[in-house]
Design an enzyme around this catalytic site. Structure first.
Site, PDB file in Angstrom:
ATOM      1  N   TYR A  25       0.828  -1.207   0.000  1.00  0.00           N
ATOM      2  CA  TYR A  25       0.000   0.000   0.000  1.00  0.00           C
ATOM      3  C   TYR A  25       0.865   1.260   0.000  1.00  0.00           C
ATOM      4  O   TYR A  25       1.568   1.543   0.964  1.00  0.00           O
ATOM      5  CB  TYR A  25      -0.939   0.030   1.220  1.00  0.00           C
ATOM      6  CG  TYR A  25      -1.881  -1.149   1.301  1.00  0.00           C
ATOM      7  CD1 TYR A  25      -2.358  -1.769   0.150  1.00  0.00           C
ATOM      8  CD2 TYR A  25      -2.307  -1.646   2.527  1.00  0.00           C
ATOM      9  CE1 TYR A  25      -3.213  -2.860   0.222  1.00  0.00           C
ATOM     10  CE2 TYR A  25      -3.162  -2.733   2.609  1.00  0.00           C
ATOM     11  CZ  TYR A  25      -3.611  -3.334   1.445  1.00  0.00           C
ATOM     12  OH  TYR A  25      -4.458  -4.405   1.525  1.00  0.00           O
ATOM     13  N   HIS A  77      -0.205 -11.946   0.581  1.00  0.00           N
ATOM     14  CA  HIS A  77      -1.053 -10.916  -0.021  1.00  0.00           C
ATOM     15  C   HIS A  77      -1.427 -11.221  -1.473  1.00  0.00           C
ATOM     16  O   HIS A  77      -0.579 -11.241  -2.350  1.00  0.00           O
ATOM     17  CB  HIS A  77      -0.285  -9.582   0.051  1.00  0.00           C
ATOM     18  CG  HIS A  77      -1.129  -8.376  -0.222  1.00  0.00           C
ATOM     19  ND1 HIS A  77      -0.661  -7.097  -0.044  1.00  0.00           N
ATOM     20  CD2 HIS A  77      -2.407  -8.236  -0.634  1.00  0.00           C
ATOM     21  CE1 HIS A  77      -1.608  -6.227  -0.348  1.00  0.00           C
ATOM     22  NE2 HIS A  77      -2.674  -6.898  -0.723  1.00  0.00           N
TER      23      HIS A  77
HETATM   24  P1  NAD Z   1     -13.252   0.270   1.311  1.00  0.00           P
HETATM   25  O1  NAD Z   1     -14.406  -0.416   0.683  1.00  0.00           O
HETATM   26  O2  NAD Z   1     -13.083   0.171   2.758  1.00  0.00           O
HETATM   27  O3  NAD Z   1     -13.314   1.799   0.817  1.00  0.00           O
HETATM   28  C1  NAD Z   1     -12.358   2.716   1.212  1.00  0.00           C
HETATM   29  C2  NAD Z   1     -12.684   4.081   0.586  1.00  0.00           C
HETATM   30  O4  NAD Z   1     -13.871   4.588   1.174  1.00  0.00           O
HETATM   31  C3  NAD Z   1     -11.599   5.104   0.898  1.00  0.00           C
HETATM   32  O5  NAD Z   1     -11.600   6.062  -0.149  1.00  0.00           O
HETATM   33  C4  NAD Z   1     -12.113   5.753   2.170  1.00  0.00           C
HETATM   34  O6  NAD Z   1     -11.562   7.027   2.348  1.00  0.00           O
HETATM   35  C5  NAD Z   1     -13.591   5.805   1.893  1.00  0.00           C
HETATM   36  N1  NAD Z   1     -14.452   5.806   3.092  1.00  0.00           N
HETATM   37  C6  NAD Z   1     -14.268   5.182   4.280  1.00  0.00           C
HETATM   38  N2  NAD Z   1     -15.303   5.412   5.107  1.00  0.00           N
HETATM   39  C7  NAD Z   1     -16.173   6.199   4.424  1.00  0.00           C
HETATM   40  C8  NAD Z   1     -17.437   6.752   4.737  1.00  0.00           C
HETATM   41  N3  NAD Z   1     -18.017   6.537   5.917  1.00  0.00           N
HETATM   42  N4  NAD Z   1     -18.052   7.498   3.801  1.00  0.00           N
HETATM   43  C9  NAD Z   1     -17.492   7.721   2.588  1.00  0.00           C
HETATM   44  N5  NAD Z   1     -16.292   7.204   2.227  1.00  0.00           N
HETATM   45  C10 NAD Z   1     -15.648   6.448   3.135  1.00  0.00           C
HETATM   46  O7  NAD Z   1     -11.936  -0.259   0.544  1.00  0.00           O
HETATM   47  P2  NAD Z   1     -10.439  -0.520   0.975  1.00  0.00           P
HETATM   48  O8  NAD Z   1      -9.833   0.602   1.701  1.00  0.00           O
HETATM   49  O9  NAD Z   1      -9.777  -1.013  -0.249  1.00  0.00           O
HETATM   50  O10 NAD Z   1     -10.539  -1.783   1.942  1.00  0.00           O
HETATM   51  C11 NAD Z   1     -10.420  -1.684   3.334  1.00  0.00           C
HETATM   52  C12 NAD Z   1      -9.120  -2.263   3.844  1.00  0.00           C
HETATM   53  O11 NAD Z   1      -9.114  -3.675   3.699  1.00  0.00           O
HETATM   54  C13 NAD Z   1      -7.850  -1.781   3.119  1.00  0.00           C
HETATM   55  O12 NAD Z   1      -7.426  -0.532   3.619  1.00  0.00           O
HETATM   56  C14 NAD Z   1      -6.916  -2.918   3.421  1.00  0.00           C
HETATM   57  O13 NAD Z   1      -6.402  -2.766   4.720  1.00  0.00           O
HETATM   58  C15 NAD Z   1      -7.832  -4.132   3.366  1.00  0.00           C
HETATM   59  N6  NAD Z   1      -7.857  -4.783   2.032  1.00  0.00           N
HETATM   60  C16 NAD Z   1      -7.055  -5.844   1.810  1.00  0.00           C
HETATM   61  C17 NAD Z   1      -7.027  -6.461   0.572  1.00  0.00           C
HETATM   62  C18 NAD Z   1      -6.121  -7.639   0.335  1.00  0.00           C
HETATM   63  O14 NAD Z   1      -5.477  -8.101   1.246  1.00  0.00           O
HETATM   64  N7  NAD Z   1      -6.043  -8.167  -0.856  1.00  0.00           N
HETATM   65  C19 NAD Z   1      -7.831  -5.986  -0.468  1.00  0.00           C
HETATM   66  C20 NAD Z   1      -8.669  -4.915  -0.224  1.00  0.00           C
HETATM   67  C21 NAD Z   1      -8.681  -4.320   1.038  1.00  0.00           C
END
Ligand code: NAD
Length: 320
Positions: A60, A125
């Site tokens: 990230y 990952h």
């Molecule tokens: P998400 O669906 O959580 O969306 C995040 C986006 O939504 C960001 O732009 C954030 O600023 C925004 N957001 C958060 N809360 C909000 C709200 N209340 N209203 C409006 N916008 C809001 O997607 P993500 O960040 O990709 O996934 C969450 C976490 O999961 C990642 O940060 C990561 O730690 C993990 N993840 C891991 C993998 C993997 O291991 N392959 C893949 C995807 C995500």
């Protein structure tokens, strides 16, 4: 509003995770720039409201997320045994490498960036981009050695296609893989993780579900340019978000609450980069716990998203 979040057990591990988990990919500035001050304030607010689980990866922001998260955790100063950190290995800005040698080096690099002695969960990952047989025969055994050395407490695997999880879990000794992290498969537009939950429960494997907002699809401001969804899926989510806005409702809150309802999932990992986002997402959980849920708007949004229900996108390499 203070420390009110439900804690849920993670499979057969001893860990109890807050039902809302802190996704730290936004701290790597992948959803727009975040200053160190904002990151520290956001992490501080997360602790204040009862979040105890933080997830990151060297991928990230090309290691930036780990560095900023480490700095923020240090600045906030909560004792290390009061929170849970997961990071990952095998996926880097430079590409994928799940070899034993690389992942063994990787933990040392991550610990240095995070400024800690151990991580609670260390995950391979996005394993669909590597050889799944290598994950089984080489990567997981290397991670077990790191467990014995006390650098990691539990082992996990992450990725998009759901078939990767049973492929690996069916081939490793029971108890070797403690956790799976699935993303974009348990939210209003896609619930396909549900079918896998009984199998994971039977194996005692903990379940982390990430991206309840479908990486920005279920937000008012929409997804980032790099989002891999089809134009059709993006358009349907845009229509659903506009519908909610017109009704004076927040599609992100609706999406959070939808994902939080399934208690076979230990934590819903949402990416956050501001104090306000932490407050809104935690409030979604605490209101839900009090029985405050908007069933009507949810049904209307589900109707809008019906033509694209469970539509996903390819994530290479297809091996199974
Ligand atoms: P998400 O669906 O959580 O969306 C995040 C986006 O939504 C960001 O732009 C954030 O600023 C925004 N957001 C958060 N809360 C909000 C709200 N209340 N209203 C409006 N916008 C809001 O997607 P993500 O960040 O990709 O996934 C969450 C976490 O999961 C990642 O940060 C990561 O730690 C993990 N993840 C891991 C993998 C993997 O291991 N392959 C893949 C995807 C995500």
């Amino acid at each position: 509003m203070e420390k009110s979040l439900e804690l849920r057990s993670l499979g057969n591990t001893v860990l109890k995770l807050s039902c809302v988990g802190f996704g730290a990919s936004p701290l790597g500035s992948v959803f727009g720039p975040v200053s160190d001050e904002e990151a520290i304030a956001t992490v501080r607010e997360a602790f204040r409201l009862g979040i105890n689980f933080f997830d990151t990866s060297p991928y990230y922001g090309g290691t930036l997320s780990e560095k900023v998260l480490g700095k923020a955790l240090k600045a906030v100063g909560v004792p290390r045994n009061e929170y849970i950190v997961s990071t990952k290995c095998g996926r880097y800005k430079e590409g994928f490498d799940f070899s034993a040698q690389r992942v063994t080096k990787s933990i040392n690099e991550s610990l240095e960036r995070l400024q800690m002695e151990y991580v609670d969960i260390f995950q391979c990952h996005d394993i669909e981009f590597g050889s799944l047989d290598l994950i089984v025969n080489e990567t997981i055994p290397a991670l077990q050695k790191l467990k014995e050395a006390g650098k990691i407490r539990f082992i996990g695997i992450t990725g998009l296609p759901l078939g990767i999880f049973s492929y690996v879990l069916d081939r490793v000794p029971p108890g070797t893989v403690d956790v799976i992290l699935s993303y974009c498969h348990y939210g209003i537009n896609d619930t396909t993780l549900e079918d896998l939950l009984p199998y994971l429960k039977s194996k005692g494997v903990g379940v982390i579900s990430a991206s309840p907002l479908a990486m920005g699809l279920l937000t008012e401001s929409g997804p980032p340019d790099w989002h891999p969804a089809s134009p059709e899926l993006k358009a349907a989510c845009r229509t659903a978000a506009a519908f909610c806005k017109k009704k004076g409702k927040d599609i992100s809150k609706l999406a959070m609450q939808y994902s939080l309802c399934n208690k076979d999932i230990s934590t819903i990992l949402v990416g956050m980069k501001s104090v306000e986002q932490v407050q809104v997402n935690v409030a979604a959980a605490t209101e839900l716990a009090k029985g405050d849920k908007d069933a009507q708007t949810l049904a209307e949004v589900e109707e809008i998203l019906k033509p694209v229900k469970n539509q996903t996108w390819p994530s290479c390499i297809q091996q199974i």
